[in-house]
Design a protein around this motif. Structure first.
Motif, PDB file in Angstrom:
ATOM      1  N   SER A  32      -2.764   6.012   6.822  1.00 40.33           N
ATOM      2  CA  SER A  32      -3.263   6.398   5.499  1.00 40.33           C
ATOM      3  C   SER A  32      -2.777   7.764   5.044  1.00 40.33           C
ATOM      4  O   SER A  32      -3.006   8.133   3.893  1.00 40.33           O
ATOM      5  CB  SER A  32      -4.791   6.359   5.496  1.00 40.33           C
ATOM      6  OG  SER A  32      -5.311   7.343   6.372  1.00 40.33           O
ATOM      7  N   PHE A  35      -0.949   8.062   1.646  1.00 39.93           N
ATOM      8  CA  PHE A  35      -1.819   7.784   0.508  1.00 39.93           C
ATOM      9  C   PHE A  35      -2.772   8.938   0.245  1.00 39.93           C
ATOM     10  O   PHE A  35      -3.060   9.256  -0.903  1.00 39.93           O
ATOM     11  CB  PHE A  35      -2.595   6.483   0.744  1.00 39.93           C
ATOM     12  CG  PHE A  35      -1.700   5.308   0.977  1.00 39.93           C
ATOM     13  CD1 PHE A  35      -0.984   4.745  -0.067  1.00 39.93           C
ATOM     14  CD2 PHE A  35      -1.535   4.783   2.245  1.00 39.93           C
ATOM     15  CE1 PHE A  35      -0.144   3.668   0.138  1.00 39.93           C
ATOM     16  CE2 PHE A  35      -0.698   3.708   2.469  1.00 39.93           C
ATOM     17  CZ  PHE A  35       0.000   3.155   1.413  1.00 39.93           C
ATOM     18  N   VAL A  36      -3.255   9.563   1.317  1.00 39.13           N
ATOM     19  CA  VAL A  36      -4.122  10.738   1.180  1.00 39.13           C
ATOM     20  C   VAL A  36      -3.338  11.876   0.537  1.00 39.13           C
ATOM     21  O   VAL A  36      -3.834  12.569  -0.359  1.00 39.13           O
ATOM     22  CB  VAL A  36      -4.693  11.164   2.552  1.00 39.13           C
ATOM     23  CG1 VAL A  36      -5.417  12.494   2.458  1.00 39.13           C
ATOM     24  CG2 VAL A  36      -5.617  10.091   3.089  1.00 39.13           C
ATOM     25  N   GLY A  38      -0.802  11.666  -1.453  1.00 42.22           N
ATOM     26  CA  GLY A  38      -0.597  11.346  -2.861  1.00 42.22           C
ATOM     27  C   GLY A  38      -1.856  11.517  -3.690  1.00 42.22           C
ATOM     28  O   GLY A  38      -1.806  12.016  -4.814  1.00 42.22           O
ATOM     29  N   GLU A  39      -3.002  11.115  -3.142  1.00 42.31           N
ATOM     30  CA  GLU A  39      -4.266  11.187  -3.871  1.00 42.31           C
ATOM     31  C   GLU A  39      -4.680  12.625  -4.149  1.00 42.31           C
ATOM     32  O   GLU A  39      -5.180  12.941  -5.222  1.00 42.31           O
ATOM     33  CB  GLU A  39      -5.361  10.474  -3.070  1.00 42.31           C
ATOM     34  CG  GLU A  39      -6.719  10.491  -3.716  1.00 42.31           C
ATOM     35  CD  GLU A  39      -6.790   9.641  -4.973  1.00 42.31           C
ATOM     36  OE1 GLU A  39      -7.623   9.958  -5.835  1.00 42.31           O
ATOM     37  OE2 GLU A  39      -6.017   8.680  -5.102  1.00 42.31           O
ATOM     38  N   PHE A  40      -4.501  13.500  -3.180  1.00 41.80           N
ATOM     39  CA  PHE A  40      -4.929  14.896  -3.321  1.00 41.80           C
ATOM     40  C   PHE A  40      -3.771  15.839  -3.639  1.00 41.80           C
ATOM     41  O   PHE A  40      -3.943  17.051  -3.590  1.00 41.80           O
ATOM     42  CB  PHE A  40      -5.653  15.356  -2.055  1.00 41.80           C
ATOM     43  CG  PHE A  40      -6.923  14.598  -1.781  1.00 41.80           C
ATOM     44  CD1 PHE A  40      -7.948  14.563  -2.712  1.00 41.80           C
ATOM     45  CD2 PHE A  40      -7.084  13.904  -0.603  1.00 41.80           C
ATOM     46  CE1 PHE A  40      -9.110  13.859  -2.470  1.00 41.80           C
ATOM     47  CE2 PHE A  40      -8.246  13.196  -0.346  1.00 41.80           C
ATOM     48  CZ  PHE A  40      -9.265  13.172  -1.281  1.00 41.80           C
ATOM     49  N   ALA A  41      -2.605  15.284  -3.941  1.00 43.86           N
ATOM     50  CA  ALA A  41      -1.409  16.067  -4.282  1.00 43.86           C
ATOM     51  C   ALA A  41      -1.101  17.112  -3.211  1.00 43.86           C
ATOM     52  O   ALA A  41      -0.952  18.296  -3.485  1.00 43.86           O
ATOM     53  CB  ALA A  41      -1.567  16.713  -5.662  1.00 43.86           C
ATOM     54  N   THR A  91     -15.794   9.518   2.892  1.00 46.89           N
ATOM     55  CA  THR A  91     -14.342   9.678   2.892  1.00 46.89           C
ATOM     56  C   THR A  91     -13.714   8.934   1.719  1.00 46.89           C
ATOM     57  O   THR A  91     -12.826   9.448   1.046  1.00 46.89           O
ATOM     58  CB  THR A  91     -13.749   9.157   4.212  1.00 46.89           C
ATOM     59  OG1 THR A  91     -14.263   9.949   5.273  1.00 46.89           O
ATOM     60  CG2 THR A  91     -12.253   9.247   4.220  1.00 46.89           C
ATOM     61  N   PHE A 100     -13.035  15.433   2.094  1.00 47.57           N
ATOM     62  CA  PHE A 100     -12.335  14.426   2.885  1.00 47.57           C
ATOM     63  C   PHE A 100     -12.153  14.910   4.323  1.00 47.57           C
ATOM     64  O   PHE A 100     -12.437  14.184   5.275  1.00 47.57           O
ATOM     65  CB  PHE A 100     -10.971  14.117   2.263  1.00 47.57           C
ATOM     66  CG  PHE A 100     -10.157  13.134   3.042  1.00 47.57           C
ATOM     67  CD1 PHE A 100     -10.334  11.775   2.859  1.00 47.57           C
ATOM     68  CD2 PHE A 100      -9.220  13.556   3.969  1.00 47.57           C
ATOM     69  CE1 PHE A 100      -9.595  10.850   3.583  1.00 47.57           C
ATOM     70  CE2 PHE A 100      -8.467  12.648   4.699  1.00 47.57           C
ATOM     71  CZ  PHE A 100      -8.662  11.296   4.503  1.00 47.57           C
TER      72      PHE A 100
END
Length: 122
Positions: A32, A35-36, A38-41, A91, A100
Motif C-alpha cells: 500500500s 497509494f499512501v 499518492g494520497e498524502f502527496a 487508518t 495515519f
C-alpha cells in the motif's frame, strides 16, 4: 463412520488460521505504500520516514507481550483482535499522514504482539 476431530485438533486449525491471517496483514503496508504516498502527496523520503515510524510500533509488542505473560495470553489475543478493526478504520479514514502514522504504529504493535503470542500456541 468417521470419528469427529478432537477439540485440540480444531483448536490448532483455528490458531494456525489466525497466525496466517496476522502474517498476511503484516505484508499489507509494503503493497500500500505507493497509494499512501499518492494520497498524502508524500515524496520518496517522506514515505520512507513514515514507514520507519510505523515500524517502531514493533517495540510496543514488548509491553503487550509482557502483559500477556502476566494477565494471560487469551485476554491479550482478544484485545488485539478487538482493537485491530478500530485501528484499521482510523487508518482508512485518516485525514493526514500524522493520524495515519499513529494508527499504523499502534496497529503494528498489535500485529507484533499477536505474532509473538500466537507462536507460543502454535
Amino acid at each position: 463412520m468417521q470419528a469427529e476431530p478432537s477439540s485440540d485438533s480444531a483448536r490448532m486449525r483455528v490458531l494456525l488460521a489466525l497466525a496466517f491471517y496476522v502474517y498476511c496483514l503484516t505484508a499489507l503496508p509494503i503493497f500500500s505504500a505507493p497509494f499512501v504516498a499518492g494520497e498524502f502527496a508524500l515524496g520518496d523520503a517522506e514515505i520512507t520516514a513514515l514507514t520507519g515510524v510505523v515500524s517502531l510500533g514493533a517495540f510496543g509488542a514488548f509491553v503487550l507481550t509482557r502483559r500477556a505473560d502476566r494477565s494471560g495470553r487469551r485476554a491479550t489475543i482478544l484485545m488485539c483482535f478487538g482493537l485491530l478493526p478500530l485501528l484499521c478504520a482510523v487508518t482508512a479514514f485518516a485525514p493526514g499522514a500524522a493520524v495515519f502514522a499513529l494508527a499504523q504504529t499502534l496497529a503494528m504493535a498489535l500485529y507484533a504482539t499477536l505474532r509473538g503470542v500466537l507462536i507460543v500456541f502454535v
